[in-house]
Design an enzyme around this catalytic site. Structure first.
Site, PDB file in Angstrom:
ATOM      1  N   SER A 176      40.320  46.134  44.653  1.00  0.00           N
ATOM      2  CA  SER A 176      39.975  46.099  43.235  1.00  0.00           C
ATOM      3  C   SER A 176      39.713  44.699  42.684  1.00  0.00           C
ATOM      4  CB  SER A 176      41.078  46.782  42.429  1.00  0.00           C
ATOM      5  OG  SER A 176      42.241  45.991  42.472  1.00  0.00           O
ATOM      6  N   GLY A 214      42.834  54.353  44.682  1.00  0.00           N
ATOM      7  CA  GLY A 214      42.743  53.503  45.880  1.00  0.00           C
ATOM      8  C   GLY A 214      41.457  52.705  45.871  1.00  0.00           C
ATOM      9  N   ALA A 215      41.583  51.390  45.985  1.00  0.00           N
ATOM     10  CA  ALA A 215      40.388  50.540  46.013  1.00  0.00           C
ATOM     11  C   ALA A 215      40.765  49.114  46.375  1.00  0.00           C
ATOM     12  CB  ALA A 215      39.701  50.523  44.649  1.00  0.00           C
ATOM     13  N   ASP A 241      44.857  56.277  54.524  1.00  0.00           N
ATOM     14  CA  ASP A 241      43.847  55.221  54.564  1.00  0.00           C
ATOM     15  C   ASP A 241      42.513  55.826  54.155  1.00  0.00           C
ATOM     16  OD1 ASP A 241      41.947  53.259  55.337  1.00  0.00           O
ATOM     17  OD2 ASP A 241      43.467  52.398  56.662  1.00  0.00           O
ATOM     18  N   TYR A 260      31.990  44.994  44.275  1.00  0.00           N
ATOM     19  CA  TYR A 260      32.980  45.932  43.735  1.00  0.00           C
ATOM     20  C   TYR A 260      32.301  46.906  42.762  1.00  0.00           C
ATOM     21  CZ  TYR A 260      36.755  47.644  40.732  1.00  0.00           C
ATOM     22  OH  TYR A 260      37.586  48.439  39.996  1.00  0.00           O
ATOM     23  N   HIS A 286      43.087  46.692  32.436  1.00  0.00           N
ATOM     24  CA  HIS A 286      44.418  47.080  31.949  1.00  0.00           C
ATOM     25  C   HIS A 286      45.471  46.324  32.736  1.00  0.00           C
ATOM     26  CE1 HIS A 286      42.523  50.029  34.556  1.00  0.00           C
ATOM     27  NE2 HIS A 286      43.695  50.249  35.137  1.00  0.00           N
ATOM     28  N   GLU A 340      33.463  47.500  35.008  1.00  0.00           N
ATOM     29  CA  GLU A 340      32.586  46.642  35.817  1.00  0.00           C
ATOM     30  C   GLU A 340      31.224  47.303  36.067  1.00  0.00           C
ATOM     31  OE1 GLU A 340      32.857  43.412  37.277  1.00  0.00           O
ATOM     32  OE2 GLU A 340      34.449  43.229  35.796  1.00  0.00           O
ATOM     33  N   ARG A 345      50.756  43.714  37.455  1.00  0.00           N
ATOM     34  CA  ARG A 345      49.414  43.243  37.783  1.00  0.00           C
ATOM     35  C   ARG A 345      49.508  42.218  38.919  1.00  0.00           C
ATOM     36  NH1 ARG A 345      44.058  44.479  37.827  1.00  0.00           N
ATOM     37  NH2 ARG A 345      43.009  43.879  35.892  1.00  0.00           N
ATOM     38  N   THR A 362      35.232  52.188  36.314  1.00  0.00           N
ATOM     39  CA  THR A 362      35.572  50.865  35.790  1.00  0.00           C
ATOM     40  C   THR A 362      34.502  50.315  34.849  1.00  0.00           C
ATOM     41  OG1 THR A 362      35.678  48.535  36.489  1.00  0.00           O
ATOM     42  CG2 THR A 362      34.647  50.042  38.008  1.00  0.00           C
ATOM     43  N   TYR A 415      33.560  46.178  53.627  1.00  0.00           N
ATOM     44  CA  TYR A 415      34.850  46.866  53.530  1.00  0.00           C
ATOM     45  C   TYR A 415      35.002  47.550  52.168  1.00  0.00           C
ATOM     46  CZ  TYR A 415      39.879  47.512  53.107  1.00  0.00           C
ATOM     47  OH  TYR A 415      41.112  48.059  52.888  1.00  0.00           O
ATOM     48  N   LYS A 420      31.688  50.933  43.194  1.00  0.00           N
ATOM     49  CA  LYS A 420      32.256  51.843  42.194  1.00  0.00           C
ATOM     50  C   LYS A 420      31.193  52.714  41.524  1.00  0.00           C
ATOM     51  CE  LYS A 420      36.811  51.316  41.887  1.00  0.00           C
ATOM     52  NZ  LYS A 420      37.766  52.436  41.798  1.00  0.00           N
TER      53      LYS A 420
HETATM   54  P1  GDP Z   1      38.083  41.411  36.293  1.00  0.00           P
HETATM   55  O1  GDP Z   1      37.603  41.506  34.879  1.00  0.00           O
HETATM   56  O2  GDP Z   1      38.297  42.749  36.922  1.00  0.00           O
HETATM   57  O3  GDP Z   1      37.258  40.531  37.146  1.00  0.00           O
HETATM   58  O4  GDP Z   1      39.585  40.800  36.187  1.00  0.00           O
HETATM   59  P2  GDP Z   1      40.145  39.322  36.437  1.00  0.00           P
HETATM   60  O5  GDP Z   1      41.484  39.266  35.801  1.00  0.00           O
HETATM   61  O6  GDP Z   1      40.072  38.978  37.911  1.00  0.00           O
HETATM   62  O7  GDP Z   1      39.126  38.362  35.678  1.00  0.00           O
HETATM   63  C1  GDP Z   1      38.916  38.440  34.287  1.00  0.00           C
HETATM   64  C2  GDP Z   1      37.979  37.313  33.860  1.00  0.00           C
HETATM   65  O8  GDP Z   1      38.670  36.071  33.973  1.00  0.00           O
HETATM   66  C3  GDP Z   1      36.708  37.167  34.726  1.00  0.00           C
HETATM   67  O9  GDP Z   1      35.601  36.988  33.877  1.00  0.00           O
HETATM   68  C4  GDP Z   1      36.970  35.925  35.543  1.00  0.00           C
HETATM   69  O10 GDP Z   1      35.787  35.214  35.911  1.00  0.00           O
HETATM   70  C5  GDP Z   1      37.817  35.105  34.576  1.00  0.00           C
HETATM   71  N1  GDP Z   1      38.640  34.070  35.237  1.00  0.00           N
HETATM   72  C6  GDP Z   1      38.699  32.762  34.884  1.00  0.00           C
HETATM   73  N2  GDP Z   1      39.521  32.097  35.711  1.00  0.00           N
HETATM   74  C7  GDP Z   1      39.982  32.988  36.616  1.00  0.00           C
HETATM   75  C8  GDP Z   1      40.891  32.881  37.721  1.00  0.00           C
HETATM   76  O11 GDP Z   1      41.400  31.818  38.037  1.00  0.00           O
HETATM   77  N3  GDP Z   1      41.167  34.022  38.400  1.00  0.00           N
HETATM   78  C9  GDP Z   1      40.602  35.242  38.050  1.00  0.00           C
HETATM   79  N4  GDP Z   1      40.931  36.331  38.748  1.00  0.00           N
HETATM   80  N5  GDP Z   1      39.731  35.353  37.025  1.00  0.00           N
HETATM   81  C10 GDP Z   1      39.431  34.251  36.313  1.00  0.00           C
END
Ligand code: GDP
Length: 283
Positions: A44, A41-42, A18, A116, A146, A89, A151, A87, A55, A120
């Site tokens: 994410s 670990g994250a 943990d 997040y 990725h 991000e 996923r 990342t 958290y 990071k």
């Molecule tokens: P992220 O880039 O790490 O945030 O990966 P995500 O797969 O969660 O999101 C990728 C992009 O898709 C972001 O810009 C989200 O705002 C957009 N997105 C649009 N609709 C959705 C949804 O229903 N779920 C998620 N997770 N992302 C969404």
């Protein structure tokens, strides 16, 4: 259920761990005396990080410190190499920090847009700091999104693929999504794991951007999945009222629940350094 092939391998040992528990992390590292540590670990999920920010700070930021500090305290800093999962991000999709070609690279400045991303960025800098302060072999892999069949279901690619497959198979169901216009540089997780490993096989530790150099919108991703499944969608409306129809039936709608309080609109990475030094390209 995915059966992990390593479970059958007697050389593969799992330990309870943990990242919020320093003693536990230190004990595992002391027992294993690892040549390499990959800190993947994250917590994410970007959207979820707005709900549990403290958290996320504990795990994603301080969890990284706990690993680095354990390696140092145990005197393993010349033995144990560390990979830190940084990342894209960190960049936050801001336009002013892109390079001349309009991409993000290792020299672009950071502007995280979620708890997040903020956690990071601490992990990124503490990794760099331990590298410089204690001459540890510690690398940040700045990986863009990725994806793979493994996923998590709540990430957008998997959510779209699973949702549209169900709709194609049963003719029923509906998908609720957020921002269809954000753009991502999506790569394949298998390629990216190879890049992580390559970083730790170099003579010198460094930080690397891992990306494909191509970006697509969420809406374009839907188009590609529909093409694969032979679904013909038609779109109507705008903004929160934008909807997709299949045979006049509404199968995709927008739900503002899936928007982030601050969004990263665009991510596009320049992996020139990884190509040159790691001899890595996305397959
Ligand atoms: P992220 O880039 O790490 O945030 O990966 P995500 O797969 O969660 O999101 C990728 C992009 O898709 C972001 O810009 C989200 O705002 C957009 N997105 C649009 N609709 C959705 C949804 O229903 N779920 C998620 N997770 N992302 C969404």
């Amino acid at each position: 259920i995915y059966q992990d092939p390593h479970v059958e391998n007697p050389r593969f040992k799992l330990h309870y761990g943990d990242l919020t528990d320093s003693l536990n992390i230190t004990k595992i590292i002391q027992m294993c005396k690892p040549d390499e540590i990959y800190n993947l670990g994250a917590m994410s999920h970007v959207k979820v990080s707005f709900d549990i920010p403290e958290y996320v700070g504990q795990v994603d930021a301080l969890g990284t410190l706990r690993i680095l500090e354990a390696v140092r305290l145990l005197g393993f800093e010349k033995k144990t190499k560390i990979y830190q999962a940084s990342t894209s991000e960190l960049y936050g999709g801001m336009s002013e920090n892109k390079n001349k070609k309009g991409f993000y690279d290792e020299n672009s400045s950071f502007y995280p847009r979620s708890p997040y991303g903020v956690a990071k960025i601490y992990a990124y800098w503490i990794t760099k700091n331990y590298r410089e302060a204690y001459e540890m072999f510690a690398c940040n892999g700045i990986l863009f999104n990725h994806e793979s069949p493994r996923r998590g279901e709540t990430f957008v690619t998997k959510k779209i693929v699973s949702g549209l497959c169900k709709i194609a198979k049963s003719g029923n169901g509906k998908l609720y999504l957020g921002n269809l216009y954000s753009k991502r540089d999506w790569g394949h997780a298998e390629d990216y794991v190879e890049a992580m490993w390559k970083m730790l096989q170099q003579q010198k530790p460094s930080d690397y951007v891992i990306a494909t150099g191509k970006q697509y919108s969420v809406k374009y991703f839907i188009k590609l999945v529909c093409k694969e499944l032979g679904l013909k969608l038609s779109w109507k409306g705008k903004g929160l009222n934008e909807k997709a129809y299949l045979n006049k039936k509404n199968i995709i709608s927008i739900d503002k629940r899936y928007f982030r309080p601050t969004e990263v609109d665009t991510l596009l990475g320049d992996y020139t350094k990884a190509k040159k030094i790691l001899k890595w390209t996305p397959k």
